[in-house]
Scaffold this motif. Structure first.
Motif, PDB file in Angstrom:
ATOM      1  N   LEU A 105      -0.155   9.306   4.758  1.00 40.66           N
ATOM      2  CA  LEU A 105      -0.766   8.018   4.481  1.00 40.66           C
ATOM      3  C   LEU A 105      -1.891   7.682   5.448  1.00 40.66           C
ATOM      4  O   LEU A 105      -2.805   6.924   5.110  1.00 40.66           O
ATOM      5  CB  LEU A 105       0.296   6.915   4.534  1.00 40.66           C
ATOM      6  N   VAL A 122       0.838  -1.198   0.000  1.00 42.82           N
ATOM      7  CA  VAL A 122       0.000   0.000   0.000  1.00 42.82           C
ATOM      8  C   VAL A 122       0.870   1.243   0.000  1.00 42.82           C
ATOM      9  O   VAL A 122       0.617   2.198  -0.750  1.00 42.82           O
ATOM     10  CB  VAL A 122      -0.948   0.004   1.220  1.00 42.82           C
ATOM     11  N   GLU A 123       1.908   1.250   0.817  1.00 47.92           N
ATOM     12  CA  GLU A 123       2.790   2.416   0.891  1.00 47.92           C
ATOM     13  C   GLU A 123       3.468   2.681  -0.449  1.00 47.92           C
ATOM     14  O   GLU A 123       3.695   3.836  -0.811  1.00 47.92           O
ATOM     15  CB  GLU A 123       3.833   2.209   1.985  1.00 47.92           C
ATOM     16  N   HIS A 142      -2.263  -0.824   8.398  1.00 44.17           N
ATOM     17  CA  HIS A 142      -1.407  -0.415   9.508  1.00 44.17           C
ATOM     18  C   HIS A 142      -1.859  -1.101  10.800  1.00 44.17           C
ATOM     19  O   HIS A 142      -1.058  -1.671  11.538  1.00 44.17           O
ATOM     20  CB  HIS A 142      -1.466   1.112   9.655  1.00 44.17           C
ATOM     21  N   TRP A 189      -4.526   2.159   3.804  1.00 44.26           N
ATOM     22  CA  TRP A 189      -3.295   2.147   4.583  1.00 44.26           C
ATOM     23  C   TRP A 189      -3.606   2.021   6.075  1.00 44.26           C
ATOM     24  O   TRP A 189      -2.958   1.262   6.797  1.00 44.26           O
ATOM     25  CB  TRP A 189      -2.484   3.428   4.360  1.00 44.26           C
TER      26      TRP A 189
END
Length: 232
Positions: A129, A120-121, A139, A135
């Motif tokens: 983000l 995703v990053e 996370h 994200w």
């Protein structure tokens, strides 16, 4: 044999939708949550909405005011400092237990969660983000995967709840943050130390990771960029 998907109970659906909107700031801190307004917005009847609000009150995202109504929980530097203090108790305990009890499946789960977060990053290299819903989901998935080696489901539940309370502050503050913070290297270092069962290093890195967020948000409150809202 055809497998028929069983729909999620209405109350659980309402909790999930309301929680996501509270975390993303759709309903700002201190905002009154009128059931009639929520019925029009989400399409649920009063009963599941009231139950959802009661559950979210237990999670610390909603508060009950003196007139027995509901409001979005207020936000303050002191409140976030308290959330951080508790996270430093429970997350570090869960991480230590995970390194003691975690098995091969836990390791695979943690590495896979980090890989999904990295993917995703890589697609969103610019900007805060934390404001990206995908994200944010990845996370949390990564952090919870690391802690999931603990044998205590109750401890995991507390960690998850405090993560959500902190997430509301992270997303709110990201809207006003002038500098972006790359977390990929931090997450990679935490993962590597944890997988190596290096307790002192893993604990040190996670402590710094959690504490740095608290420092950044406290600075935004002190600068007046974030305004405290303690309405209940």
């Amino acid at each position: 044999m055809t497998v028929i998907a069983v729909p999620e109970p209405l109350v659980d659906q309402a909790v999930d939708q309301l929680r996501q909107d509270l975390l993303s700031g759709v309903h700002g801190p201190g905002t009154k949550l009128k059931v009639d307004m929520l019925r029009a917005q989400y399409g649920y009847s009063s009963s599941p909405l009231r139950e959802a609000l009661n559950r979210l009150t237990q999670e610390g995202l909603v508060a009950v005011d003196q007139r027995r109504g509901f409001r979005v929980a207020g936000m303050s530097a002191e409140d976030f400092a308290d959330i951080t203090r508790l996270r430093l108790f429970v997350d570090l305990q869960a991480l230590e237990e995970a390194m003691e009890h975690g098995d091969d499946e836990w390791e695979v789960r943690s590495v896979a969660a980090f890989h999904r977060l990295q993917k995703v990053e890589a697609r969103f290299p610019e900007g805060p983000l934390v404001l990206n819903a995908e994200w944010s989901a990845r996370h949390k998935e990564f952090h919870m995967a690391l802690l999931s080696g603990t044998p205590s489901p109750r401890l995991m539940g507390i960690c998850s709840n405090l993560f959500d309370q902190a997430e509301r502050y992270r997303r709110y503050s990201a809207k006003y943050r002038s500098q972006t913070r790359s977390k990929s290297d931090e997450h990679k270092a935490i993962l590597e130390a944890t997988m190596q069962r290096d307790k002192p290093e893993a604990i040190r890195l996670l402590t710094a990771h959690i504490s740095r967020t608290q420092t950044n948000i406290a600075d935004l409150f002190e600068q007046g960029v974030l305004l405290e809202s303690n309405a209940i």
